[in-house]
Design a protein around this motif. Structure first.
Motif, short mmCIF file in Angstrom:
data_model
loop_
_atom_site.label_atom_id
_atom_site.label_comp_id
_atom_site.label_asym_id
_atom_site.label_seq_id
_atom_site.Cartn_x
_atom_site.Cartn_y
_atom_site.Cartn_z
N ASP A 32 0.85 -1.18 0.00
CA ASP A 32 0.00 0.00 0.00
C ASP A 32 0.89 1.25 0.00
O ASP A 32 2.02 1.20 0.48
CB ASP A 32 -0.88 -0.05 1.26
N ASP A 34 -0.17 5.10 0.66
CA ASP A 34 -0.38 6.12 1.70
C ASP A 34 -0.44 5.45 3.08
O ASP A 34 -1.21 4.53 3.29
CB ASP A 34 -1.66 6.91 1.43
N GLY A 35 0.41 5.91 3.97
CA GLY A 35 0.47 5.33 5.31
C GLY A 35 1.49 4.21 5.45
O GLY A 35 1.74 3.72 6.55
N ASP A 229 -1.61 -0.24 6.06
CA ASP A 229 -1.76 0.45 7.34
C ASP A 229 -3.20 0.44 7.84
O ASP A 229 -3.48 1.01 8.88
CB ASP A 229 -1.28 1.91 7.22
N ASP A 234 -6.73 -2.76 3.95
CA ASP A 234 -5.65 -3.63 3.48
C ASP A 234 -5.75 -5.04 4.07
O ASP A 234 -5.64 -6.03 3.35
CB ASP A 234 -4.30 -3.01 3.86
MG LIG Z 1 -2.98 3.20 3.32
#
Ligand SMILES: [Mg+2]
Length: 282
Positions: A32, A34-35, A229, A234
């Protein structure tokens, strides 16, 4: 799935030898963005080193994102500017996954009514699909920050007429510096409210995008992990796709969120360097 499940509150260095062996046996990673790799426009410490480690040890990866608004090339350029060793074909956006799904289901040349931004329009065209303002074979909805009532109306007419209703991603809100903005899920909810039809979702937490990423890599679910995250995005997508879910605590989900969650990761790590240390057996 044979991966062991450590106690969710176990510290990073509490992974057992068996768990380290199972982690080390993984050949492919769906990462993933972002994060995990960055927060907004800031790289997360250790992310570039982790991706280099995957490359150096012959592991394959795809960076996967629910963000439908930009192209893979734009994401790859952003990542390159942060020092990440990522090429455009190592990025899979929810728009690309949606276009791939549509091409498989409807064939090239199918007529698509698209609500969305550049990332979606380009992905559809790259898959040989045609944009249509009327009489479409499918209605596809991704985040469109210039969405008008007229476009919403056209989509609703088509969905009511029985045309397949497909969504890139169901995210209800977008965290920004200004606060939470309405996400694509808010537009989907409006079409669903007006038509009584729920969309088929391609992005996380559904499995479709992960399956398309595995198809690109040519790996099986047993040898593939998702690193994310979010427990509800996810980790749930990983469970649905039958891959190993690894949660890192550099984004939305916190350690205290894990135990009460319905969606249990196989591993919880503070960050990517901790994942890398566990894979190295340190
Ligand atoms: Mg994320």
């Amino acid at each position: 799935m044979t991966s062991p499940t450590p106690h969710p509150d176990a510290p990073d260095d509490g992974a057992t030898a068996h768990q380290r062996t199972a982690l080390n046996a993984l050949r492919a990673f769906l990462v993933d963005l972002d994060g995990v790799i960055y927060t907004g426009n800031t790289a997360i410490d250790g992310a570039a080193a982790f991706l280099r480690y995957l490359n150096e040890t012959g592991r394959k990866f795809q960076c996967i994102t629910n963000n439908s608004t930009q192209t893979a090339a734009q994401f790859a350029a952003k990542l390159a500017a942060m020092g990440m060793p990522v090429t455009p074909d190592q990025v899979l956006t929810s728009s690309q996954a949606t276009a791939t799904y549509l091409r498989t289901r409807l064939g090239t040349g199918a007529r698509i009514m698209a609500i969305g931004e550049e990332g979606l329009v380009r992905a559809l065209m790259e898959c040989g699909l045609k944009l249509a303002l009327r009489s479409p074979d499918a209605v596809v909805v991704g985040l469109d920050r210039r969405l008008t009532y007229e476009r919403l109306t056209a989509a609703c007419f088509a969905v009511r007429a029985g045309v397949p209703f497909i969504a890139t991603n169901p995210d209800l809100s977008l965290p920004t510096e200004q606060g939470f903005l309405p996400g694509n899920g808010a537009a989907l909810a409006s079409i669903q409210a007006a038509t009584g039809v729920a969309p088929v979702v391609i992005g996380k937490p559904e499995a479709a995008m992960l399956e398309i990423a595995m198809g690109r890599l040519g790996t099986s679910r047993d040898e593939t992990a998702i690193i994310g995250d979010g427990l509800h995005t996810d980790v749930l997508a990983g469970r649905r796709a039958g891959v190993t879910p690894i949660l890192v605590l550099t984004g939305v989900s916190r350690r205290h969120d894990v135990a009460p969650s319905l969606h249990q990761p196989d591993y919880v790590f503070d960050n990517l360097p901790a994942v890398q240390r566990a894979m190295l057996g340190r």
